[in-house]
Design a protein around this motif. Structure first.
Motif, PDB file in Angstrom:
ATOM      1  N   MET A   1      31.222 106.437  -5.181  1.00  0.00           N
ATOM      2  CA  MET A   1      31.106 106.359  -6.716  1.00  0.00           C
ATOM      3  C   MET A   1      31.258 107.374  -7.392  1.00  0.00           C
ATOM      4  O   MET A   1      30.952 108.739  -7.137  1.00  0.00           O
ATOM      5  N   LYS A   2      32.475 107.349  -8.357  1.00  0.00           N
ATOM      6  CA  LYS A   2      32.956 108.649  -9.053  1.00  0.00           C
ATOM      7  C   LYS A   2      32.770 108.739 -10.382  1.00  0.00           C
ATOM      8  O   LYS A   2      32.270 109.693 -10.833  1.00  0.00           O
ATOM      9  N   ASN A   3      32.855 107.583 -11.135  1.00  0.00           N
ATOM     10  CA  ASN A   3      32.879 107.800 -12.632  1.00  0.00           C
ATOM     11  C   ASN A   3      31.676 107.149 -13.139  1.00  0.00           C
ATOM     12  O   ASN A   3      31.558 106.035 -12.948  1.00  0.00           O
ATOM     13  N   ILE A   4      30.527 107.578 -13.541  1.00  0.00           N
ATOM     14  CA  ILE A   4      29.139 107.231 -13.921  1.00  0.00           C
ATOM     15  C   ILE A   4      28.992 107.451 -15.356  1.00  0.00           C
ATOM     16  O   ILE A   4      28.943 108.482 -15.966  1.00  0.00           O
ATOM     17  N   LEU A   5      28.694 106.375 -16.037  1.00  0.00           N
ATOM     18  CA  LEU A   5      28.405 106.252 -17.411  1.00  0.00           C
ATOM     19  C   LEU A   5      27.035 106.194 -17.571  1.00  0.00           C
ATOM     20  O   LEU A   5      26.257 105.344 -17.042  1.00  0.00           O
ATOM     21  N   ILE A   6      26.525 107.165 -18.113  1.00  0.00           N
ATOM     22  CA  ILE A   6      24.864 107.313 -18.511  1.00  0.00           C
ATOM     23  C   ILE A   6      24.900 107.057 -20.034  1.00  0.00           C
ATOM     24  O   ILE A   6      25.229 107.735 -20.887  1.00  0.00           O
ATOM     25  N   THR A   7      23.994 106.031 -20.271  1.00  0.00           N
ATOM     26  CA  THR A   7      23.771 105.974 -21.974  1.00  0.00           C
ATOM     27  C   THR A   7      22.326 106.679 -22.116  1.00  0.00           C
ATOM     28  O   THR A   7      21.635 106.570 -21.468  1.00  0.00           O
TER      29      THR A   7
END
Ligand code: NAD
Ligand code: TYD
Length: 360
Positions: A1-7
């Motif tokens: 996993m490379k691109n992580i969206l943290i809201t």
């Protein structure tokens, strides 16, 4: 996993999660998406804002088109969803905002992820952060004895029974996440955590509000008789649990997060008074007179207590800090970071506080 969206990464818990991931995983690109409501503050992330693997985007999770565009532009593999309206008292005053952000916002994000991932679930994950408050309230069957105050705990199998508009909106969002797993096969995870405390918490919540008020010699508004019980976890331990579960949790599953650390509100208030007075060099008892019993919160849940045995047994997580140590560090942090507190509580904050609670 490379691109992580943290809201919600500019909020209290989100900022600790962003910091942990940015520092621990230089190989990941961490995209922090936050609308910067009153609760979001980029000052919470000053220490990592220039990190090469960190990007900030100001956006509203309810903006579905924008969520779709962001999923695509940043080729998001994983979502850790913390953005929410989070304060029970506010939800009592303004339930619509809670339904909008917590329910519709979560749905918008789920749908954007589904649309972008388009059934290719390999290596993808939607991880939703929730609260123990969805389970409702427990009884106090041993009120005069030390904790635990009852024999019942919230487990992953406990039936949902939310009482406040906040917990109702979080419960609805949890159901939507599970529905996306069951209906579309989206890889999801849900965790329900107990009350968090620690640095960078907005000072409308019990612990930072009271530390600040003790420092300023202002009244400490204890709701009802102060007998409600909450189960407290140091925020960095929650962030560590999120890291563990994000990487090793069983897809589609739910984990409860808590440290078996129940406290009556009034006892916490006494510990805070003692600790702040000692750290400020005041004689013991100096601030005792600040305790002020006020009208109880409507529908005030009596007791929360989380059973996190599953997380311990399956994934080996346990809290790293004892409560006494955590409170000591937390009080130290708020006293040492008065500039942060002044910034947060300047301007609209005082006005909002008075509108919400009247003059105190
Ligand atoms: P917080 O209120 O400190 O932060 C919430 C963040 O979400 C803020 O940065 C805010 O700007 C952002 N946000 C709000 N509405 C948004 C929107 N429409 N679009 C994008 N961003 C938006 O909350 P917190 O205490 O850090 O809680 C984070 C999450 O953890 C929440 O989902 C909450 O339900 C859950 N949780 C909190 C606790 C606790 O004790 N604080 C315990 C268990 C679970
Ligand atoms: P809070 O920090 O608002 O968290 P939650 O409602 O999500 O548990 O409150 C923690 C407990 O402290 C809760 O029982 C309500 C009580 N409380 C007070 O007694 N006085 C206050 O001013 C606040 C904010 C909370």
């Amino acid at each position: 996993m490379k691109n992580i969206l943290i809201t919600g990464g500019a909020g209290f818990i989100g900022s600790h999660v962003v910091r942990l991931f940015v520092n621990k995983y230089p190989e990941y690109r961490i995209i922090n998406l936050d609308a910067l409501t009153y609760a979001g503050n980029l000052a919470n992330l000053k220490d990592i804002e220039d990190a090469p693997n960190y990007t900030f985007i100001k956006a509203d999770i309810c903006d579905y088109e924008r969520m779709c565009a962001i999923m695509q532009e940043y080729a998001i593999d994983g979502v850790i969803h913390l953005a929410a309206e989070s304060h029970v008292d506010r939800s009592i005053k303004d339930p619509f905002t809670f339904a909008r952000t917590n329910v519709m916002g979560t749905l918008s994000l789920l749908q954007a992820a589904r649309q972008y991932w388009n059934g290719e679930w390999q290596g993808k994950l939607f991880y939703h952060i929730s609260t123990d408050e969805v389970y409702g309230a427990l009884e106090l069957d041993k009120p005069e004895e030390p904790a635990p105050y009852g024999s019942e705990f919230f487990s992953e199998a406990t039936k949902y029974s939310p009482h406040s508009p906040y917990s109702a909106s979080k419960a609805a969002s949890d159901h939507f996440v599970r529905a996306y797993h069951d209906t579309y096969g989206m890889p999801t995870l849900v965790t329900n955590c107990s009350n968090n405390y620690g640095p960078y918490q907005f000072p409308e919540k019990l612990i930072p509000l009271f530390i600040n008020n003790i420092r300023r010699g202002k009244p400490l508004p204890v709701y009802g008789k102060g007998e409600n019980v909450r189960d407290w976890l140091y925020v960095v331990d929650h962030a560590r649990a999120i890291d563990t579960i994000f990487h090793n949790g069983k897809v589609g599953d739910t984990y409860n997060i808590g440290g078996f650390n129940e406290w009556k509100n009034i006892d916490i208030v006494k510990v805070l008074i003692k600790t702040v007075d000692r750290q400020l060099g005041n004689a013991e008892g100096t601030s005792d007179h600040l305790i002020t019993y006020v009208t109880d919160r409507a529908g005030h849940d009596l007791r929360y207590a989380i059973d996190s045995t599953k997380l311990k047994n399956e994934l080996g997580w346990h809290p790293s800090l004892q409560f006494e140590e955590g409170i000591e560090k937390t009080v130290r942090w708020y006293l040492d970071n008065q500039e942060w507190m002044e910034h947060i509580t300047s301007g609209d904050y005082e006005k909002y506080y008075e509108e919400m609670y009247g003059k105190r």
